[in-house]
Scaffold this motif. Structure first.
Motif, PDB file in Angstrom:
ATOM      1  N   LEU A 158      37.749  40.968  24.522  1.00  0.00           N
ATOM      2  CA  LEU A 158      38.635  41.490  25.561  1.00  0.00           C
ATOM      3  C   LEU A 158      40.016  40.907  25.300  1.00  0.00           C
ATOM      4  O   LEU A 158      40.170  39.691  25.212  1.00  0.00           O
ATOM      5  N   THR A 159      40.996  41.786  25.157  1.00  0.00           N
ATOM      6  CA  THR A 159      42.364  41.351  24.867  1.00  0.00           C
ATOM      7  C   THR A 159      43.262  41.694  26.037  1.00  0.00           C
ATOM      8  O   THR A 159      43.221  42.812  26.565  1.00  0.00           O
ATOM      9  N   ILE A 160      44.045  40.713  26.448  1.00  0.00           N
ATOM     10  CA  ILE A 160      45.043  40.930  27.490  1.00  0.00           C
ATOM     11  C   ILE A 160      46.400  40.659  26.859  1.00  0.00           C
ATOM     12  O   ILE A 160      46.676  39.549  26.385  1.00  0.00           O
ATOM     13  N   GLN A 161      47.221  41.666  26.840  1.00  0.00           N
ATOM     14  CA  GLN A 161      48.562  41.522  26.260  1.00  0.00           C
ATOM     15  C   GLN A 161      49.562  41.192  27.362  1.00  0.00           C
ATOM     16  O   GLN A 161      49.415  41.604  28.519  1.00  0.00           O
ATOM     17  N   ARG A 162      50.584  40.452  26.965  1.00  0.00           N
ATOM     18  CA  ARG A 162      51.694  40.124  27.876  1.00  0.00           C
ATOM     19  C   ARG A 162      51.135  39.661  29.226  1.00  0.00           C
ATOM     20  O   ARG A 162      51.413  40.253  30.284  1.00  0.00           O
ATOM     21  N   THR A 163      50.373  38.584  29.194  1.00  0.00           N
ATOM     22  CA  THR A 163      49.677  38.133  30.397  1.00  0.00           C
ATOM     23  C   THR A 163      50.626  37.884  31.557  1.00  0.00           C
ATOM     24  O   THR A 163      51.780  37.461  31.382  1.00  0.00           O
ATOM     25  N   GLN A 164      50.129  38.160  32.740  1.00  0.00           N
ATOM     26  CA  GLN A 164      50.832  37.935  33.995  1.00  0.00           C
ATOM     27  C   GLN A 164      50.043  36.929  34.826  1.00  0.00           C
ATOM     28  O   GLN A 164      48.839  36.749  34.621  1.00  0.00           O
ATOM     29  N   GLN A 165      50.704  36.309  35.790  1.00  0.00           N
ATOM     30  CA  GLN A 165      50.031  35.310  36.621  1.00  0.00           C
ATOM     31  C   GLN A 165      48.850  35.911  37.382  1.00  0.00           C
ATOM     32  O   GLN A 165      47.845  35.231  37.603  1.00  0.00           O
ATOM     33  N   GLU A 166      48.950  37.172  37.748  1.00  0.00           N
ATOM     34  CA  GLU A 166      47.852  37.813  38.481  1.00  0.00           C
ATOM     35  C   GLU A 166      46.624  38.057  37.613  1.00  0.00           C
ATOM     36  O   GLU A 166      45.572  38.454  38.123  1.00  0.00           O
ATOM     37  N   ASP A 167      46.758  37.833  36.294  1.00  0.00           N
ATOM     38  CA  ASP A 167      45.599  37.961  35.406  1.00  0.00           C
ATOM     39  C   ASP A 167      44.704  36.721  35.478  1.00  0.00           C
ATOM     40  O   ASP A 167      43.585  36.730  34.937  1.00  0.00           O
ATOM     41  N   SER A 168      45.189  35.660  36.114  1.00  0.00           N
ATOM     42  CA  SER A 168      44.394  34.438  36.238  1.00  0.00           C
ATOM     43  C   SER A 168      43.111  34.733  37.003  1.00  0.00           C
ATOM     44  O   SER A 168      43.142  35.258  38.122  1.00  0.00           O
ATOM     45  N   ALA A 169      41.991  34.422  36.382  1.00  0.00           N
ATOM     46  CA  ALA A 169      40.682  34.733  36.955  1.00  0.00           C
ATOM     47  C   ALA A 169      39.606  34.211  36.007  1.00  0.00           C
ATOM     48  O   ALA A 169      39.910  33.694  34.933  1.00  0.00           O
ATOM     49  N   VAL A 170      38.362  34.382  36.418  1.00  0.00           N
ATOM     50  CA  VAL A 170      37.231  34.149  35.520  1.00  0.00           C
ATOM     51  C   VAL A 170      36.791  35.501  34.974  1.00  0.00           C
ATOM     52  O   VAL A 170      36.612  36.453  35.734  1.00  0.00           O
ATOM     53  N   TYR A 171      36.670  35.570  33.681  1.00  0.00           N
ATOM     54  CA  TYR A 171      36.231  36.806  33.026  1.00  0.00           C
ATOM     55  C   TYR A 171      34.786  36.619  32.572  1.00  0.00           C
ATOM     56  O   TYR A 171      34.480  35.738  31.775  1.00  0.00           O
TER      57      TYR A 171
ATOM     58  N   THR B   3      18.356  45.046  34.110  1.00  0.00           N
ATOM     59  CA  THR B   3      18.824  43.741  34.554  1.00  0.00           C
ATOM     60  C   THR B   3      19.902  43.213  33.626  1.00  0.00           C
ATOM     61  O   THR B   3      19.734  43.194  32.412  1.00  0.00           O
ATOM     62  N   GLN B   4      21.019  42.772  34.208  1.00  0.00           N
ATOM     63  CA  GLN B   4      22.104  42.186  33.436  1.00  0.00           C
ATOM     64  C   GLN B   4      21.892  40.690  33.280  1.00  0.00           C
ATOM     65  O   GLN B   4      21.469  40.023  34.220  1.00  0.00           O
ATOM     66  N   TYR B   5      22.272  40.172  32.114  1.00  0.00           N
ATOM     67  CA  TYR B   5      22.262  38.747  31.859  1.00  0.00           C
ATOM     68  C   TYR B   5      23.696  38.333  31.550  1.00  0.00           C
ATOM     69  O   TYR B   5      24.347  38.926  30.684  1.00  0.00           O
ATOM     70  N   PHE B   6      24.144  37.318  32.285  1.00  0.00           N
ATOM     71  CA  PHE B   6      25.545  36.939  32.228  1.00  0.00           C
ATOM     72  C   PHE B   6      25.801  35.743  31.329  1.00  0.00           C
ATOM     73  O   PHE B   6      24.960  34.864  31.177  1.00  0.00           O
ATOM     74  N   GLY B   7      27.012  35.730  30.767  1.00  0.00           N
ATOM     75  CA  GLY B   7      27.498  34.550  30.091  1.00  0.00           C
ATOM     76  C   GLY B   7      28.126  33.603  31.105  1.00  0.00           C
ATOM     77  O   GLY B   7      28.232  33.924  32.288  1.00  0.00           O
ATOM     78  N   PRO B   8      28.564  32.435  30.633  1.00  0.00           N
ATOM     79  CA  PRO B   8      29.132  31.425  31.537  1.00  0.00           C
ATOM     80  C   PRO B   8      30.562  31.714  31.960  1.00  0.00           C
ATOM     81  O   PRO B   8      31.102  31.030  32.826  1.00  0.00           O
ATOM     82  N   GLY B   9      31.173  32.721  31.350  1.00  0.00           N
ATOM     83  CA  GLY B   9      32.520  33.098  31.747  1.00  0.00           C
ATOM     84  C   GLY B   9      33.615  32.326  31.036  1.00  0.00           C
ATOM     85  O   GLY B   9      33.397  31.250  30.484  1.00  0.00           O
ATOM     86  N   THR B  10      34.800  32.922  31.044  1.00  0.00           N
ATOM     87  CA  THR B  10      36.018  32.266  30.576  1.00  0.00           C
ATOM     88  C   THR B  10      36.978  32.193  31.749  1.00  0.00           C
ATOM     89  O   THR B  10      37.297  33.225  32.351  1.00  0.00           O
ATOM     90  N   ARG B  11      37.411  30.970  32.067  1.00  0.00           N
ATOM     91  CA  ARG B  11      38.413  30.818  33.127  1.00  0.00           C
ATOM     92  C   ARG B  11      39.783  30.893  32.502  1.00  0.00           C
ATOM     93  O   ARG B  11      40.132  30.058  31.660  1.00  0.00           O
ATOM     94  N   LEU B  12      40.562  31.892  32.886  1.00  0.00           N
ATOM     95  CA  LEU B  12      41.911  32.102  32.353  1.00  0.00           C
ATOM     96  C   LEU B  12      42.936  31.698  33.400  1.00  0.00           C
ATOM     97  O   LEU B  12      42.878  32.149  34.530  1.00  0.00           O
ATOM     98  N   LEU B  13      43.864  30.856  32.980  1.00  0.00           N
ATOM     99  CA  LEU B  13      44.960  30.451  33.852  1.00  0.00           C
ATOM    100  C   LEU B  13      46.274  30.804  33.163  1.00  0.00           C
ATOM    101  O   LEU B  13      46.537  30.353  32.051  1.00  0.00           O
TER     102      LEU B  13
END
Lengths: 114, 113
Positions: free
Chosen positions: B77-90, B101-111
């Motif tokens: 997943l690529t986010i270009q020209r990141t903005q502050q509102e993009d901060s989240a867990v992906y 049934t979905q199986y989840f990864g541990p996530g990436t916390r983006l700040l």
């Protein structure tokens, strides 16, 4: 459009007691699945229990069981003999085969008091 | 067996920079999903891959977001020209379509600063 509503932002339960988390959903589909996921502070979403809409019998997994009321579009989670490790965010989710999408509620934070 | 893995676990970036988030699904899982979870919120669907079919990109919030899945396995997943509102867990999840049934990864916390 499918929606999932969790009306309890936060719940508390005493250790060893029973708690019920509420979830309602809206769908026009007949073939769907419902899930409860647990998200502890580690962020890892863990499947707690699932229910196929075509099954009348309520799903159970050890201390976890659901009350599936299809006509009322209600899918509550009951946790018996609550343990400290049950403290987490709990998300209700709905899946339809037609869209391949999962719709999640906003979650209920469960606190377990020692 | 191995579960879904995501990297990095945490990412801090400056506003305007591009970021890439990686997801390794469970081997053999043909369906792969990306979600965004903002603080205290539920999961917002971003994109869905199923085998060799065209992805469902209907949840991507803007054209700054894109994703690809190479060889039916790893996804970025690529986010270009990141903005502050993009901060989240992906969060990334995979499943067998028939199993549902979905199986989840541990996530990436983006700040984004």
């Amino acid at each position: 459009a499918q929606t999932v509503t969790q009306s309890q932002p936060e719940m508390s339960v005493q250790e060893a007691e029973t708690v019920t988390l509420s979830c309602t959903y809206d769908t026009s589909e007949s073939d769907y699945y419902l899930f409860w996921y647990k998200q502890p502070p580690s962020r890892q979403m863990i499947l707690v229990i699932r229910q196929e809409a075509y099954k009348q019998q309520n799903a159970t997994e050890n201390r976890f069981s659901v009350n599936f009321q299809k006509a009322a579009k209600s899918f509550s989670l009951k946790i018996s003999d609550s343990q400290l490790g049950d403290a987490a965010m709990y998300f209700c989710a709905h899946y339809t085969s037609g869209t391949y999408k999962y719709i999640f509620g906003t979650g209920t934070r469960l606190k377990v008091l020692a | 067996g191995a579960g879904v893995s995501q990297s990095p676990s945490n990412k801090v970036t400056e506003k305007g920079k591009d970021v890439e988030l990686r997801c390794d699904p469970i081997s053999g899982h043909t369906a792969l999903y990306w979600y965004r979870q903002s603080l205290g919120q539920g999961l917002e669907f971003l994109i869905y891959f199923q085998g060799n079919s065209a992805p469902d990109k209907s949840g991507l919030p803007s054209d700054r977001f894109s994703a690809e899945r190479t060889g039916g396995s790893v996804s970025t997943l690529t986010i270009q020209r990141t903005q502050q509102e993009d901060s989240a867990v992906y969060l990334c999840a995979s499943s067998l379509v028939d199993e549902k049934t979905q199986y989840f990864g541990p996530g990436t916390r983006l700040l984004v600063l």
